[in-house]
Design a protein around this motif. Structure first.
Motif, short mmCIF file in Angstrom:
data_model
loop_
_atom_site.label_atom_id
_atom_site.label_comp_id
_atom_site.label_asym_id
_atom_site.label_seq_id
_atom_site.Cartn_x
_atom_site.Cartn_y
_atom_site.Cartn_z
N SER A 182 71.51 7.71 42.96
CA SER A 182 72.12 9.09 41.77
C SER A 182 71.72 8.61 40.33
O SER A 182 71.98 9.76 39.86
N CYS A 183 71.89 6.95 40.52
CA CYS A 183 71.62 6.72 38.50
C CYS A 183 69.76 6.42 38.39
O CYS A 183 68.71 5.83 39.05
N THR A 184 69.50 7.81 37.96
CA THR A 184 67.89 7.85 37.16
C THR A 184 67.85 7.60 35.99
O THR A 184 68.49 7.35 34.90
N PRO A 185 66.74 7.62 34.83
CA PRO A 185 66.81 6.69 33.63
C PRO A 185 67.37 7.68 32.76
O PRO A 185 67.61 7.43 31.10
N ASP A 186 67.04 9.06 32.57
CA ASP A 186 67.72 10.04 32.24
C ASP A 186 69.46 10.73 32.09
O ASP A 186 69.80 11.56 31.35
N GLY A 187 69.07 10.43 33.70
CA GLY A 187 70.76 11.33 34.01
C GLY A 187 70.96 11.89 34.24
O GLY A 187 71.77 12.92 34.82
N THR A 188 69.79 13.48 34.92
CA THR A 188 69.84 14.52 34.56
C THR A 188 68.85 14.86 36.00
O THR A 188 69.16 16.27 36.59
N ASP A 189 69.22 14.06 36.68
CA ASP A 189 68.46 14.48 37.92
C ASP A 189 70.33 14.40 39.30
O ASP A 189 71.27 14.31 39.29
N GLU A 190 69.79 16.10 39.62
CA GLU A 190 71.14 16.46 40.61
C GLU A 190 70.69 16.45 41.94
O GLU A 190 71.78 17.37 42.48
N SER A 191 69.82 15.78 41.98
CA SER A 191 69.15 16.02 44.08
C SER A 191 69.64 15.54 45.08
O SER A 191 70.38 15.80 46.14
N ASN A 192 70.91 14.31 44.20
CA ASN A 192 72.23 14.03 45.55
C ASN A 192 72.71 15.00 45.66
O ASN A 192 73.74 14.25 46.49
N LEU A 193 72.98 16.01 45.16
CA LEU A 193 74.55 16.74 44.97
C LEU A 193 74.65 16.90 46.94
O LEU A 193 75.30 17.35 47.09
N LEU A 194 73.14 17.16 47.77
CA LEU A 194 72.76 17.75 48.93
C LEU A 194 73.59 16.76 49.81
O LEU A 194 74.01 16.86 50.57
N PHE A 195 72.96 15.28 49.70
CA PHE A 195 73.78 14.29 50.72
C PHE A 195 75.44 14.67 49.94
O PHE A 195 75.81 14.09 50.50
N VAL A 196 75.41 14.23 48.96
CA VAL A 196 77.36 14.35 48.77
C VAL A 196 78.00 14.62 49.57
O VAL A 196 79.10 14.82 50.79
N ASN A 197 77.35 16.63 50.14
CA ASN A 197 77.90 17.34 50.31
C ASN A 197 77.94 17.21 51.70
O ASN A 197 79.30 17.53 53.05
N LEU A 198 76.96 16.32 52.45
CA LEU A 198 76.35 16.09 53.68
C LEU A 198 77.43 14.98 54.67
O LEU A 198 78.34 15.42 55.40
N LEU A 199 76.78 13.56 53.60
CA LEU A 199 78.14 12.75 53.97
C LEU A 199 79.71 13.00 54.07
O LEU A 199 80.54 12.66 54.75
N ALA A 200 79.82 13.98 52.84
CA ALA A 200 81.42 14.84 52.60
C ALA A 200 81.64 15.26 54.46
O ALA A 200 82.94 15.00 54.75
N GLN A 201 81.30 15.58 54.69
CA GLN A 201 81.32 16.47 56.26
C GLN A 201 81.24 15.72 57.55
O GLN A 201 81.77 16.23 58.57
#
Length: 248
Positions: free
Chosen positions: A112-131
């Motif tokens: 989730s760590c990127t050069p500018d810290g604005t990438d939200e693409s991993n939010l999808l995977f957070v929701n999946l892994l939590a389930q």
């Protein structure tokens, strides 16, 4: 009768409602404490410091693992993550003390760590892994690691069929009940993580399970290793050249 000098703990705020309700509530507290242990207090009941300490320990383990992954990555120490994703990982990941599942949360935090810290693409995977339960995680990891992957003519990643015997599935998942295993795979399929529906063939007397990972599952797997690569690059794939081993 309580000593007037000793303050009474009204953990549920039931003082105004009489002794009968307080006694009933104390019974509820005792029951939840017994079945949930320290986690009972997360419902606002008891032992707040203990559950917070337990979750804090889990969070620290995840963060330290993520830090190690970033140290090993090129320019990893100069990356940042979106606060929304960091909070989601801490909030959900802190509820598990399974080392193998914590590894996945750590990998997800690192990727989730990127050069500018604005990438939200991993939010999808957070929701999946939590389930996912820990047994579902083990099934999915096995499927992603053992599937033969290939790139279609259109350029998309695809996994060839992965089947698994009931005995093998019981061993790798830690679940002996075949009906529960069927439910676990149904859930993975409902999340879009198994291709072709997944699960057991109802008419197969040999109880063969189909656990072919979907492209979404392969994306999740890659991100949970801490990598920012797309799956085609991560698995070193080229068009027309399958990679991997789907044997069970």
């Amino acid at each position: 009768m309580n000593d007037p000098e000793t303050p009474t703990k009204d953990l549920l705020g039931l003082g105004p409602y009489g002794e009968t309700l307080k006694v009933l509530a104390e019974g509820v507290v005792t029951f939840l404490s017994r079945i949930c242990g320290p986690a009972a207090d997360e419902f606002g009941l008891i032992l707040r410091d203990k559950v917070h300490l337990w979750r804090l320990k889990n969070t620290v383990r995840i963060i330290l693992k993520a830090e190690d992954l970033l140290h090993a990555a090129a320019e990893g120490e100069n990356r940042m993550a979106h606060p929304r994703i960091v909070w989601g990982i801490i909030e959900e990941g802190s509820w598990t003390d399974s080392a193998s599942v914590q590894e996945l949360w750590a990998g997800l935090l690192a990727s989730s760590c990127t050069p500018d810290g604005t990438d939200e693409s991993n939010l999808l995977f957070v929701n999946l892994l939590a389930q996912l339960s820990s047994s579902q995680v083990r099934i999915l990891q096995y499927a992603c690691q053992n599937a033969t992957k290939e790139v279609t003519d259109a350029g998309w990643i695809h996994a060839q069929l992965v089947n698994c015997t009931l005995h093998k599935l019981q061993d790798l998942s830690g679940v002996s009940d075949p009906h529960r295993l069927d439910r676990e795979m149904d859930h993975l399929a409902s999340l879009g993580l198994l291709s072709g529906g997944g699960g057991f063939d109802a008419y197969d007397k040999n109880a063969t399970a189909y656990i072919t990972p979907s492209p979404l599952a392969l994306h999740l797997y890659v991100r949970c290793t801490g990598s920012l690569d797309d799956p085609v690059t991560f698995f070193g794939l080229m068009r027309g050249q399958p990679n991997g081993d789907a044997s069970s």
